[in-house]
Scaffold this motif. Structure first.
Motif, PDB file in Angstrom:
ATOM      1  N   PRO A 143     -50.608 119.323 -39.995  1.00  0.00           N
ATOM      2  CA  PRO A 143     -50.453 118.629 -39.769  1.00  0.00           C
ATOM      3  C   PRO A 143     -49.060 117.836 -40.312  1.00  0.00           C
ATOM      4  N   LYS A 144     -48.788 117.433 -39.660  1.00  0.00           N
ATOM      5  CA  LYS A 144     -47.176 116.478 -39.831  1.00  0.00           C
ATOM      6  C   LYS A 144     -47.274 115.854 -41.461  1.00  0.00           C
ATOM      7  N   SER A 145     -45.943 116.081 -42.278  1.00  0.00           N
ATOM      8  CA  SER A 145     -46.249 115.710 -43.546  1.00  0.00           C
ATOM      9  C   SER A 145     -47.539 116.029 -44.495  1.00  0.00           C
ATOM     10  N   TYR A 146     -47.876 117.491 -44.638  1.00  0.00           N
ATOM     11  CA  TYR A 146     -49.242 117.830 -45.356  1.00  0.00           C
ATOM     12  C   TYR A 146     -48.757 118.772 -45.912  1.00  0.00           C
ATOM     13  N   GLN A 147     -48.917 118.363 -47.309  1.00  0.00           N
ATOM     14  CA  GLN A 147     -48.552 119.342 -48.409  1.00  0.00           C
ATOM     15  C   GLN A 147     -49.788 120.000 -48.932  1.00  0.00           C
TER      16      GLN A 147
END
Length: 259
Positions: A143-147
């Motif tokens: 997912p976007k912005s997942y680290q």
């Protein structure tokens, strides 16, 4: 049964602490035990008994890790009739006794964090055989912005990850991997990702980690050399628990290092 499977799984989770049997569950939903067991495995890929024992172990594990309760109290509250039965089943599914599991959290967390700081990829194969082994390429989508910290991907004999994979990998700073030692057989491709964290328990209590899987069981050699995309998502209430001790697998059984 397909339409009521989520309700069945939620019912089993709700009554995990009770001394409930598979027959009790079948009767509650209007099935015979035989029909229920057969259809349950058909729709989920794992047996009802395996799922029930797995969620019992997951509850006990969360109790003695998160709530710092005694192993004995945690096992009885999870519906086990004896500490011996619980310890045997726990070790079978995690590779450690409950006490060893509890005592090794810090050391295994340090190992996982050290691995997190590298750029290498660990690769595990249950059996190495050059003949009758196949390849499979996997790409992980986040997912976007997942680290992510570490993402574990493996081929399992069942769609419930409570045993070591036939082949597996721990990805760090990579999104693609090619398995090269897949033996002939039918497997479930499963993945989970642990987000960057300073909380050691996040590596051991995996109920809220991202997870994903292939849409269908993979059959080798039929599916050899395929390229599979896995889209990671948040856990759903009906998802089976992830019981495999991932840091221990990283420590004890990953045999190969790939640059």
């Amino acid at each position: 049964m397909k339409e009521t499977m989520t309700a069945i799984l939620m019912y089993m989770q709700k009554h995990v602490s009770d001394e409930i049997t598979i027959e009790d569950i079948a009767v509650h939903f209007g099935y015979s035990k035989y029909h229920f067991s057969r259809e349950f495995k058909k729709f989920t890929g794992f047996s009802a008994a395996d799922y029930l024992s797995s969620i019992k172990i997951e509850q006990a594990k969360q109790d003695f890790l998160k709530k710092q309760r005694s192993i004995t109290d945690s096992s009885f509250d999870a519906g086990f009739s004896s500490l011996g039965t619980f310890s045997t089943m726990f070790a079978k599914k995690t590779g450690l006794s409950p006490r060893e599991y509890k005592n090794q959290v810090e050391s295994l967390y340090d190992l996982a964090k050290n691995y997190d700081d590298t750029t290498s990829t660990s690769y595990y194969a249950e059996k190495i055989q050059e003949e009758d082994s196949y390849q499979l390429s996997v790409t992980i989508h986040y997912p976007k912005s997942y680290q992510t910290s570490i993402t574990f991907v493996g081929l399992f004999n069942s769609s419930i990850p409570n045993h070591k994979p036939v082949v597996g990998t721990a990805l760090q700073k990579k999104v693609q991997h090619t398995f090269t030692h897949v033996p002939k057989g039918k497997y479930y491709l499963l993945a989970c990702s642990i987000e960057k964290t300073f909380n050691p328990l996040r590596y051991f209590v995996l109920d809220d980690c991202l997870r994903g899987k292939a849409d269908y069981p993979l059959q080798f050699p039929k599916d050899s050399s395929k390229e599979i995309d896995i889209y990671l998502r948040e856990a759903l209430p009906e998802d089976p628990p992830i019981l495999i001790n991932l840091p221990k697998l990283l420590s004890d059984t990953f045999k190969f290092r790939n640059p």
